[in-house]
Design a protein around this motif. Structure first.
Motif, mmCIF file in Angstrom:
data_model
loop_
_atom_site.group_PDB
_atom_site.id
_atom_site.type_symbol
_atom_site.label_atom_id
_atom_site.label_comp_id
_atom_site.label_asym_id
_atom_site.label_seq_id
_atom_site.Cartn_x
_atom_site.Cartn_y
_atom_site.Cartn_z
ATOM 1 N N LYS A 183 2.277 2.046 -3.389
ATOM 2 C CA LYS A 183 1.399 2.409 -4.497
ATOM 3 C C LYS A 183 1.030 3.682 -4.138
ATOM 4 C CE LYS A 183 -0.644 -2.127 -4.890
ATOM 5 N NZ LYS A 183 -1.775 -3.226 -4.564
ATOM 6 N N GLN A 184 1.093 4.313 -2.915
ATOM 7 C CA GLN A 184 0.512 5.745 -2.351
ATOM 8 C C GLN A 184 1.612 6.494 -2.262
ATOM 9 O OE1 GLN A 184 -1.909 4.929 1.269
ATOM 10 N NE2 GLN A 184 -3.327 3.483 0.209
ATOM 11 N N GLN A 185 2.771 5.994 -1.672
ATOM 12 C CA GLN A 185 3.949 6.988 -1.582
ATOM 13 C C GLN A 185 5.280 6.240 -2.112
ATOM 14 O OE1 GLN A 185 3.151 7.238 2.886
ATOM 15 N NE2 GLN A 185 3.078 9.506 2.600
ATOM 16 N N GLN B 216 0.697 -1.334 0.136
ATOM 17 C CA GLN B 216 -0.097 -0.021 -0.036
ATOM 18 C C GLN B 216 0.899 1.176 -0.002
ATOM 19 O OE1 GLN B 216 -2.253 -0.707 3.615
ATOM 20 N NE2 GLN B 216 -3.918 -1.930 2.490
#
Length: 606
Positions: free
Chosen positions: A365-367, A362
């Motif tokens: 994907k986000q950072q 996660q």
């Protein structure tokens, strides 16, 4: 590396604005370097496409099989080097696209996956209908590994072009576009490696003495048949603890993000004992089996069968649920407070060393720019309720580097960082006081209309010599890019800070009578008496100058202050009759400056 972003508006604007011949050569070299990456990228994309039907666990299964190739004598037995970087790259790229389903791992899914993808390779005589597909997956993964390794190799050339001041470029028919003007950069890198090796001996020698002084040398550690290996693991844990506390400012306990705490020694000992276990129970038996059979799959089959007979998991990767992992680690936390070990401590150790792959996926994907742990920095990998380990990592990892980088690179924003930085300064101050220096920690010169220099880490005085020390504490770097960033960002900023602080301290040494009294300084020409150094926990720039200020490794200064050059030798080469002192006429501040600035510590040995 701006030129890698070919569609960047800034890069396009530069190319449009700069039209001279020299610039065209430069742009041509950039294009040529990037063109060389295309075949590797195409092959990587193709191989990933062929493997995209595999779950994360199934990818791990195949990767673990091929990873044992490094221990056959046919591959490179370089676990701290490029192969692990390749595996990390492959895993991180997969985590960026992993579906949520990959992390919902039940016992039945685990069993089915292993039966379909791991067992047919290790037990080919079972005539599984999946064998052909498994071999194809293995072949495509081998292609992916080779292409990724080639790409990383070539990235090294790009890093050389970008970050090595000795690198020159050209566009000439039939000649390399980049070349070295001199070998100075290569020699510096190699010398840093030799220094690191010598420092390993230094801390091991100190650890052995600390181990003897503690009385542990007379005790049996664990089962008698494992005593020698366990004893070495214990000494290595002591070594790491000494280094982490003296150089990096760690306390006796580590605070975790969930609020729990664990003894630093237990964290380090568990890591060392894990390495002993995997080396003894996995790698050595595998190598014995491979010498007999000469076939990777057969050797892995025999290793797995050894496990079946003994009731233990001896597959190329291991897994268990959290409570089972905690139960196994608990025995390594025995101490006076917990004579039978502590399950809470074991859980905290597991938490410290665990990379939750769902959370990491996660995050990626986000950072995507957030630092991700390398394979060895968090060598327990959580998928669902299971904890996985790779014996081929655990057996060979550098546990000290893993601990430092876990704390300082991956978890650089921990709440304890500020306290650790202060302890680094206080430990250095104490070492200097033991040598007779008066030391002022955290002095804050008066701000002026022109400047506010801020807090000065250390001001030290002895015998008319004044030292202004700016202390920097970081992690252990492994790439030229990381080293370049450290010099460009951290050390150049430190030099800028020292320049401002030097002006303020020189003024204070004349006008602040209380400071002069505390330091015992009576000089009237502080500009002639003062030396300003950057003291850095890293070794790469030890003895070099950055923007006019000398950089000294904290470890170099530690050894000089303790006058322990002789401990840089291997344990079996220590000579008590040849103390090899750096201060034959006794310690003086002038001699300290001479030794530190001349590089005498490393003379004739590095």
């Amino acid at each position: 590396k701006l030129f890698e972003h070919k569609e960047s508006p800034l890069w396009l604007a530069l190319r449009a604005a700069l039209a001279g011949d020299e610039w065209q050569v430069f742009f041509g070299v950039c294009d040529r370097l990037l063109d060389q990456l295309k075949p590797f990228d195409e092959l990587i994309t193709s191989a990933e496409k062929q493997l995209e039907h595999l779950t994360l666990l199934e990818l791990f299964s195949y990767l673990s099989i091929l990873a044992y190739q490094a221990f056959t004598g046919e591959g490179s037995d370089d676990p701290s080097g490029q192969l692990w970087e390749v595996y990390s790259r492959i895993i991180l790229r997969r985590l960026r696209v992993c579906p949520e389903e990959d992390f919902r791992l039940s016992e039945s899914r685990l069993g089915q996956s292993l039966k379909r993808h791991l067992s047919p390779i290790i037990f080919p005589e079972s005539a599984s209908p999946d064998l052909a597909a498994c071999r194809e997956n293995l072949e495509w993964l081998a292609v992916l590994i080779a292409a990724t390794q080639e790409r990383i190799d070539y990235e090294g050339s790009i890093d050389w072009f970008c970050f090595d001041p000795e690198c020159r470029y050209q566009l000439k028919q039939g000649e390399s576009v980049i070349y070295n003007q001199s070998v100075a950069g290569t020699e510096r890198w190699q010398r840093t490696g030799r220094k690191s090796d010598l420092l390993w001996h230094y801390w091991m020698n100190r650890a052995v003495q600390a181990f003897i002084d503690s009385g542990m040398a007379e005790q049996i550690i664990g089962l008698p048949e494992n005593h020698e290996l366990n004893q070495l693991a214990y000494i290595k844990a002591v070594r790491s603890q000494l280094q982490l506390q003296q150089i990096y400012g760690l306390g006796d306990r580590i605070s975790l993000s969930d609020g729990s705490q664990v003894q630093l020694h237990h964290v380090l000992l568990a890591s060392e004992l894990t390495s002993v276990f995997f080396q003894k129970e996995f790698i050595q038996p595998f190598q014995d089996h491979f010498r007999e059979s000469g076939v990777l799959a057969q050797a892995l089959c025999r290793l797995a069968m050894d496990g079946v007979i003994s009731g233990e998991n001896r597959f190329p990767m291991t897994w268990s649920e959290e409570q089972e992992k905690i139960r196994r680690i608990t025995g390594w936390t025995v101490c006076e407070e917990h004579p039978k070990g502590s399950a809470d401590s074991a859980k905290a150790i597991l938490t410290f060393w665990t990379s939750d792959l769902k959370a990491l996926s996660q995050q990626l994907k986000q950072q995507p720019r957030t630092p991700a742990p390398r394979l060895y920095e968090k060598p327990f990998y959580k998928i669902g309720r299971y904890s996985f380990q790779f014996p081929w990592v655990g057996a060979k990892q550098n546990n000290l580097t893993a601990a430092i980088n876990n704390l300082r690179r991956v978890n650089a924003r921990r709440a304890d960082m500020q306290a650790e930085t202060q302890r680094v300064e206080l430990a250095l101050a104490e070492s200097l006081r033991q040598r007779g220096f008066a030391v002022e920690v955290g002095y804050r010169p008066l701000a002026t209309a022109e400047d506010d220099a801020g807090e000065v880490d250390l001001i030290c005085h002895q015998g008319g010599v004044v030292l202004l020390l700016e202390v920097k504490s970081g992690y252990i770097r492994s790439t030229t890019h990381e080293v370049w960033l450290h010099r460009t960002n951290t050390l150049r900023k430190a030099a800028w800070q020292v320049r401002r602080k030097q002006v303020a301290v020189l003024s204070a040494l004349m006008t602040d009578q209380e400071l002069r009294a505390r330091l015992g300084y009576h000089g009237q020409q502080p500009e002639a008496d003062l030396r300003a150094w950057i003291v850095d926990t890293s070794i790469e720039f030890d003895g070099q100058s950055v923007d006019g200020f000398r950089v000294l490794s904290r470890e170099t200064l530690e050894i000089i202050l303790r006058d322990e050059k002789h401990l840089l030798r291997p344990l079996d080469q220590l000579d008590e009759d040849d103390p090899c002192t750096l201060f034959p006429d006794g310690f003086t501040a002038d001699r300290l400056v001479e030794v530190a600035e001349s590089g005498e510590l490393w003379r004739d040995i590095c």
